[in-house]
Design a protein around this motif. Structure first.
Motif, mmCIF file in Angstrom:
data_model
loop_
_atom_site.group_PDB
_atom_site.id
_atom_site.type_symbol
_atom_site.label_atom_id
_atom_site.label_comp_id
_atom_site.label_asym_id
_atom_site.label_seq_id
_atom_site.Cartn_x
_atom_site.Cartn_y
_atom_site.Cartn_z
ATOM 1 N N ALA A 106 0.824 -1.207 0.000
ATOM 2 C CA ALA A 106 0.000 0.000 0.000
ATOM 3 C C ALA A 106 0.856 1.254 0.000
ATOM 4 N N TYR A 107 1.966 1.222 0.737
ATOM 5 C CA TYR A 107 2.866 2.376 0.733
ATOM 6 C C TYR A 107 3.478 2.596 -0.654
ATOM 7 N N ILE A 108 3.830 1.502 -1.342
ATOM 8 C CA ILE A 108 4.363 1.645 -2.701
ATOM 9 C C ILE A 108 3.317 2.273 -3.610
ATOM 10 N N GLU A 109 2.091 1.790 -3.505
ATOM 11 C CA GLU A 109 1.022 2.345 -4.333
ATOM 12 C C GLU A 109 0.778 3.809 -3.998
ATOM 13 N N GLN A 110 0.888 4.159 -2.712
ATOM 14 C CA GLN A 110 0.695 5.555 -2.338
ATOM 15 C C GLN A 110 1.811 6.430 -2.911
ATOM 16 N N ALA A 111 3.024 5.933 -2.913
ATOM 17 C CA ALA A 111 4.117 6.670 -3.535
ATOM 18 C C ALA A 111 3.843 6.896 -5.014
ATOM 19 N N ARG A 112 3.300 5.867 -5.667
ATOM 20 C CA ARG A 112 2.996 5.990 -7.100
ATOM 21 C C ARG A 112 1.918 7.027 -7.353
ATOM 22 N N THR A 113 0.862 7.003 -6.543
ATOM 23 C CA THR A 113 -0.285 7.868 -6.827
ATOM 24 C C THR A 113 -0.107 9.289 -6.337
ATOM 25 N N THR A 114 0.833 9.512 -5.432
ATOM 26 C CA THR A 114 1.056 10.871 -4.929
ATOM 27 C C THR A 114 2.372 11.464 -5.384
ATOM 28 N N GLY A 115 3.245 10.646 -5.973
ATOM 29 C CA GLY A 115 4.561 11.131 -6.344
ATOM 30 C C GLY A 115 5.463 11.360 -5.144
ATOM 31 N N ASP A 116 5.169 10.683 -4.022
ATOM 32 C CA ASP A 116 5.916 10.902 -2.783
ATOM 33 C C ASP A 116 6.842 9.724 -2.508
ATOM 34 N N PRO A 117 8.139 9.823 -2.854
ATOM 35 C CA PRO A 117 9.040 8.685 -2.656
ATOM 36 C C PRO A 117 9.399 8.438 -1.197
ATOM 37 N N THR A 118 8.999 9.324 -0.271
ATOM 38 C CA THR A 118 9.295 9.068 1.141
ATOM 39 C C THR A 118 8.498 7.891 1.678
ATOM 40 N N ARG A 119 7.527 7.393 0.920
ATOM 41 C CA ARG A 119 6.802 6.204 1.336
ATOM 42 C C ARG A 119 7.647 4.934 1.177
ATOM 43 N N TYR A 120 8.675 4.970 0.354
ATOM 44 C CA TYR A 120 9.450 3.765 0.104
ATOM 45 C C TYR A 120 10.159 3.231 1.350
ATOM 46 N N PRO A 121 10.791 4.068 2.178
ATOM 47 C CA PRO A 121 11.368 3.519 3.409
ATOM 48 C C PRO A 121 10.327 2.879 4.315
ATOM 49 N N GLN A 122 9.113 3.427 4.334
ATOM 50 C CA GLN A 122 8.053 2.824 5.132
ATOM 51 C C GLN A 122 7.681 1.453 4.575
ATOM 52 N N ALA A 123 7.624 1.339 3.253
ATOM 53 C CA ALA A 123 7.348 0.040 2.634
ATOM 54 C C ALA A 123 8.453 -0.955 2.971
ATOM 55 N N GLU A 124 9.679 -0.499 2.900
ATOM 56 C CA GLU A 124 10.812 -1.371 3.209
ATOM 57 C C GLU A 124 10.718 -1.911 4.637
ATOM 58 N N GLU A 125 10.374 -1.043 5.573
ATOM 59 C CA GLU A 125 10.235 -1.452 6.962
ATOM 60 C C GLU A 125 9.098 -2.457 7.122
ATOM 61 N N ALA A 126 7.991 -2.236 6.439
ATOM 62 C CA ALA A 126 6.854 -3.165 6.537
ATOM 63 C C ALA A 126 7.226 -4.550 6.010
ATOM 64 N N PHE A 127 7.921 -4.610 4.880
ATOM 65 C CA PHE A 127 8.332 -5.909 4.350
ATOM 66 C C PHE A 127 9.330 -6.592 5.284
ATOM 67 N N ALA A 128 10.223 -5.805 5.886
ATOM 68 C CA ALA A 128 11.177 -6.381 6.833
ATOM 69 C C ALA A 128 10.450 -6.999 8.024
ATOM 70 N N ARG A 129 9.411 -6.325 8.517
ATOM 71 C CA ARG A 129 8.635 -6.869 9.630
ATOM 72 C C ARG A 129 7.964 -8.178 9.223
ATOM 73 N N SER A 130 7.417 -8.209 8.008
ATOM 74 C CA SER A 130 6.772 -9.423 7.527
ATOM 75 C C SER A 130 7.765 -10.577 7.439
ATOM 76 N N MET A 131 8.961 -10.298 6.906
ATOM 77 C CA MET A 131 9.969 -11.345 6.751
ATOM 78 C C MET A 131 10.526 -11.798 8.099
ATOM 79 N N LYS A 132 10.592 -10.897 9.063
ATOM 80 C CA LYS A 132 11.079 -11.272 10.385
ATOM 81 C C LYS A 132 10.111 -12.250 11.052
ATOM 82 N N ILE A 133 8.803 -12.013 10.861
ATOM 83 C CA ILE A 133 7.792 -12.889 11.448
ATOM 84 C C ILE A 133 7.774 -14.242 10.736
#
Length: 467
Positions: A106-133
């Motif tokens: 969702a963060y990646i999609e939000q970056a795409r639709t708003t042009g806001d690349p600051t969402r990418y670190p948030q996406a990275e953190e979310a995927f890291a949490r998923s992989m840790k679990i």
């Protein structure tokens, strides 16, 4: 659409870099329509979640749902609501690895639709949490990481993650789609075509159909691409799919200079979704190609207001420049520079954008350095064209010509590429070849750029080949 970046508090709160101010003027060129392939790659490689479901049941069940729902669903949803619901879910179920993966998407999609690349670190953190679990058998997070790498233009990494996701789940729509995108952007067109055919046989659907069409176009068969897209439109039932495929048909028609047909396709898209920005953008570019600059400025201005990315900003700037409004044009170009700086700060490789910027409106040496750096990462037709044009503006036309030829080698018919090769041939004194390429560019798409087409006509006239 989505809210501004500051309106939600993410569950994971990565540090956000400060906004930077523009310091240099940037490109006046028309960013090529084919670059949309990267944006579409992000648009259809996001996960989706059916909101409003019960919070009871196992995390495994919810993760399976998140991994298997249609890719376009998240693009068609209200992202602010989706993200807020996912955050609430994760506060009560912090070990739900599937929802973490979906939040990252969702963060990646939000970056795409708003042009806001600051969402990418948030996406990275979310995927890291998923992989840790769930470090093993987590195809949803791996496919999400592939999408994030593609969004950051690191297509080698995107391909690796896509392959890892597919090793777990051979039917992963996201994995199949990202794999095609990565192969395209790496310039491996035969492999991309094979991957698209395999995906079509494995998991047919709108995201795969549209990618197969694009690879077919790159291979020099726009008629075949059109047939695939028409079939995809016939199979589309959701309004989002109708809008998306109709816009793809419009962009294909625009690239072939078929402006009336293009406007018809964009109208179909907007009947399905009246505020669909890609269709408004395509309509604006088509108005510009037909010389209706006021209508073009209106449509592209609406797009830029909600979707301030380089291609759209540069397109609007060029329309203003063609209208003689250089101050407003420079404002758009300055915002492109700001976006590039912000994207770099958030891990997005921007050397291709930088090369195009500096080649047309900046430091020729900077353009060449950026184009060479991008060429080290990927050998796509767009990178070959950027490197050719950067060499040209540095007066190194003999070196430029092989790259200009390579950009068109797969059979791809792109008016901007033909224009660039024609100007390089002209600089080398190859008058007949220059006339051929410039005439071909204008015949293929006579309005490929409000300013570039004008320059092509002037050069062709000087060569004695005016039409």
């Amino acid at each position: 659409m989505s809210s501004s970046p500051g309106q939600e508090t993410p569950v994971a709160d990565p540090v956000r870099p400060p906004t930077v101010e523009p310091t240099v003027k940037v490109t006046r060129r028309w960013f090529r329509a084919a670059a949309v392939s990267v944006t579409l790659a992000v648009a259809f490689t996001t996960a989706a979640l059916a909101l409003g479901s019960s919070s009871h049941g196992s995390s495994t069940t919810r993760a399976a749902v998140a991994a298997e729902v249609p890719l376009a669903q998240l693009s068609n949803s209200n992202l602010a609501t989706t993200i807020a619901a996912l955050q609430a879910e994760l506060r009560s179920q912090p070990m739900d690895y599937g929802s973490w993966a979906t939040l990252g998407a969702a963060y990646i999609e939000q970056a795409r639709t708003t042009g806001d690349p600051t969402r990418y670190p948030q996406a990275e953190e979310a995927f890291a949490r998923s992989m840790k679990i769930r470090p093993n058998d987590n195809d949803a997070a791996l496919a999400g990481r592939a999408a994030l790498a593609a969004a950051r233009h690191d297509f080698t990494v995107a391909l690796r993650y896509a392959d890892q996701a597919l090793a777990i789940n051979a039917y992963s729509e996201r994995g199949l789609a990202i794999r095609i995108d990565a192969l395209v952007e790496l310039g491996r067109y035969d492999d991309a075509y094979a991957a698209a055919k395999h995906a079509d046989a494995t998991r047919p659907g709108i995201p795969i159909f549209t990618r197969l069409a694009y690879v077919t176009e790159l291979r020099g068969d726009p008629a075949g691409a059109k047939r695939i897209l028409v079939q995809a439109l016939d199979s589309a039932t959701a309004v989002g799919d109708i809008s998306y495929v109709s816009t793809a048909l419009g962009n294909l028609a625009w690239a072939q200079g078929e402006y009336s047909a293009a406007l018809g396709h964009f109208a179909t898209a907007l009947r399905a979704t009246p505020s669909y920005l890609p269709a408004i953008e395509g309509r604006g570019r088509t108005y510009a190609a037909r010389g209706d600059l006021d209508a073009a400025a209106h449509d592209l201005g609406e797009v830029v207001r909600r979707y301030p990315l380089p291609a759209e900003l540069a397109a609007l700037g060029e329309v203003y420049e063609a209208k003689g409004d250089h101050d407003r044009a420079d404002q758009q170009y300055s915002v492109v520079s700001t976006w590039i700086k912000l994207a770099r700060a958030n891990g997005v490789a921007t050397d291709l954008d930088t090369a195009l910027v500096a080649a047309d409106h900046g430091d020729p040496k900077e353009a060449l350095d950026a184009a060479r750096a991008e060429w080290q990462r990927r050998h796509s037709v767009h990178t070959a064209d950027a490197l050719a044009w950067s060499l040209h503006v540095n007066g190194r036309d003999r070196e430029a010509l092989p790259y200009a030829k390579r950009a068109l080698a797969p059979g791809y018919r792109n008016a901007t590429f033909l224009y660039h090769r024609g100007m390089i041939q002209r600089a080398l004194g190859n008058r007949a070849a220059a006339r051929r390429d410039l005439a071909a560019a204008l015949k293929l798409n006579p309005g490929f750029s409000p300013t570039g087409a004008k320059a092509a006509r002037a050069a062709l006239k000087a060569l004695g080949g005016a039409r």
